[in-house]
Write a protein that holds these residues in place. Structure first.
Motif, PDB file in Angstrom:
ATOM      1  N   ASN A   1       0.837  -1.191   0.000  1.00 35.10           N
ATOM      2  CA  ASN A   1       0.000   0.000   0.000  1.00 35.10           C
ATOM      3  C   ASN A   1       0.881   1.253   0.000  1.00 35.10           C
ATOM      4  OD1 ASN A   1       0.799   0.517   2.686  1.00 35.10           O
ATOM      5  ND2 ASN A   1      -1.024  -0.445   3.543  1.00 35.10           N
TER       6      ASN A   1
ATOM      7  N   ASP B   1       1.310   3.760   2.085  1.00 38.38           N
ATOM      8  CA  ASP B   1       2.088   4.048   3.299  1.00 38.38           C
ATOM      9  C   ASP B   1       3.374   3.230   3.326  1.00 38.38           C
ATOM     10  OD1 ASP B   1       0.205   5.850   4.168  1.00 38.38           O
ATOM     11  OD2 ASP B   1      -0.833   4.420   5.477  1.00 38.38           O
ATOM     12  N   SER B   2       3.294   1.963   2.933  1.00 41.18           N
ATOM     13  CA  SER B   2       4.471   1.101   2.918  1.00 41.18           C
ATOM     14  C   SER B   2       5.475   1.570   1.873  1.00 41.18           C
ATOM     15  CB  SER B   2       4.071  -0.346   2.632  1.00 41.18           C
ATOM     16  OG  SER B   2       3.230  -0.854   3.652  1.00 41.18           O
TER      17      SER B   2
ATOM     18  N   GLU C   1       7.247   4.605   3.232  1.00 42.92           N
ATOM     19  CA  GLU C   1       8.184   4.214   4.292  1.00 42.92           C
ATOM     20  C   GLU C   1       9.458   3.614   3.701  1.00 42.92           C
ATOM     21  OE1 GLU C   1       8.508   1.246   8.184  1.00 42.92           O
ATOM     22  OE2 GLU C   1       6.738   1.192   6.896  1.00 42.92           O
TER      23      GLU C   1
ATOM     24  N   GLU D   1       1.307  12.014  -3.792  1.00 47.86           N
ATOM     25  CA  GLU D   1       2.073  11.472  -2.672  1.00 47.86           C
ATOM     26  C   GLU D   1       3.299  10.701  -3.143  1.00 47.86           C
ATOM     27  OE1 GLU D   1       0.214   9.892   0.905  1.00 47.86           O
ATOM     28  OE2 GLU D   1      -1.738  10.317   0.008  1.00 47.86           O
TER      29      GLU D   1
ATOM     30  N   GLU E   1      -5.655  -1.772   3.324  1.00 50.14           N
ATOM     31  CA  GLU E   1      -5.120  -1.777   4.683  1.00 50.14           C
ATOM     32  C   GLU E   1      -4.180  -2.966   4.857  1.00 50.14           C
ATOM     33  OE1 GLU E   1      -6.663  -2.057   9.347  1.00 50.14           O
ATOM     34  OE2 GLU E   1      -8.100  -1.977   7.697  1.00 50.14           O
TER      35      GLU E   1
END
Length: 309
Positions: free
Chosen positions: A144, A146-147, A150, A235, A306
């Protein structure tokens, strides 16, 4: 914000000039014997021509050697890497460590992009292969957003992310379909011909059609939808992702040209003025949706799923 590379997988040598004009910065090419699920078959002459055309226009060319190499194929790696190096390719995309070991001997200065399709899921692993010689890691499609962010925050290598096109859901080195039909005493065309899908697996419960084909590397089952992140690029670009990939497998040259032009507009707008990007992103999305092939709806893949541990 840093300008990301726009990487495209062309269907033929004829696509290179067209896609360059459309805004592509780099191309991934190769031949079925060495590379997985390429948009087009590029023999050695085609690769040489592609590199010449692309370099004249200031673009890069990466050669796919990301197949799984069993013992019977390992002896062919050195000669092919020697050819790729002499042809002037900008990098080799690999997954099997045999390619890395051979490249160290045959072409120690060749850049290497690590791509195992599914196992690039954390920054530690990406950095591990960076220490072994890779300059870039191609992230798994099952991550996803966010990963992804990161990983980029902690990565010591370049990070490549697919933002458009279908993905592989399953691969087996076995010729599963051919064996099944032979067992039934039937003959059925199951290989991919050109850019057309000619066989699907249909899931009645989900009402999904999965393109399936066989080639040198076995059986491949592809996703029922195409990823499309053209209206969600902000993003990824803000995170500094180094390369954004448009996968052209089972797509026409005309489709690839239109999609590349759209992503070029989106990226340039983001870099020049974010407000402009937010004004045009819905229109760009709908322009792509209008030319989508039948039975190929757009979605955002795993980017907004998620994570479940």
């Amino acid at each position: 914000m840093t300008k990301p590379e726009l990487l495209v997988t062309p269907t033929s040598v004829n696509d290179i000039s067209v896609l360059t004009e459309a805004g592509a910065d780099a191309f991934l090419v190769g031949e079925e014997y060495f590379g997985l699920r390429l948009a087009g078959e590029f023999d050695r002459n085609d690769i040489q021509k592609t590199i010449e055309i692309a370099h004249e226009k200031g673009r890069k060319v990466y050669v796919a050697m990301n197949a799984i190499f069993h013992n019977e194929k390992v002896d062919s790696l050195a000669d092919y890497i020697h050819f790729v190096n002499n042809a002037g390719a900008d990098a080799i995309v690999f997954g099997d460590p045999a390619v890395l070991m051979t490249a160290r001997e045959v072409a120690p200065d060749m850049k290497l992009h690590w791509n195992t399709e599914t196992t690039a899921t954390n920054w530690y692993t990406c950095n591990y292969w960076g220490r072994k010689g890779a300059s870039r890691a191609v992230l798994a499609r099952e991550l996803n957003l966010d990963s992804v962010v990161e990983i980029k925050d902690h990565a010591e290598v370049e990070i490549e992310v697919q933002v458009h096109g279908m993905t592989c859901m399953f691969q087996s080195k076995r010729m599963l379909l051919g064996n099944y039909y032979r067992y039934q005493g039937k003959t059925m065309e199951i290989q991919r011909q050109g850019q057309e899908e000619n066989l699907y697996l249909y899931d009645q419960e989900r009402d999904n059609s999965y393109p399936v084909f066989e080639d040198e590397n076995g059986t491949h089952i592809m996703s029922p939808n195409d990823i499309c992140m053209i209206d969600e690029l902000d993003e990824l670009v803000e995170a500094g992702i180094d390369s954004l990939k448009i996968d052209g497998i089972l797509k026409s040259s005309q489709y690839l040209q239109a999609v590349t032009e759209a992503y070029r507009k989106a990226i340039d707008a983001l870099l020049e003025d974010e407000d402009t990007y937010f004004d045009i992103r819905e229109d760009l999305y709908h322009n792509i949706a209008d030319i989508q092939p039948k039975n190929r709806p757009l979605d955002t893949g795993f980017f907004f799923k998620e994570t479940v541990y």
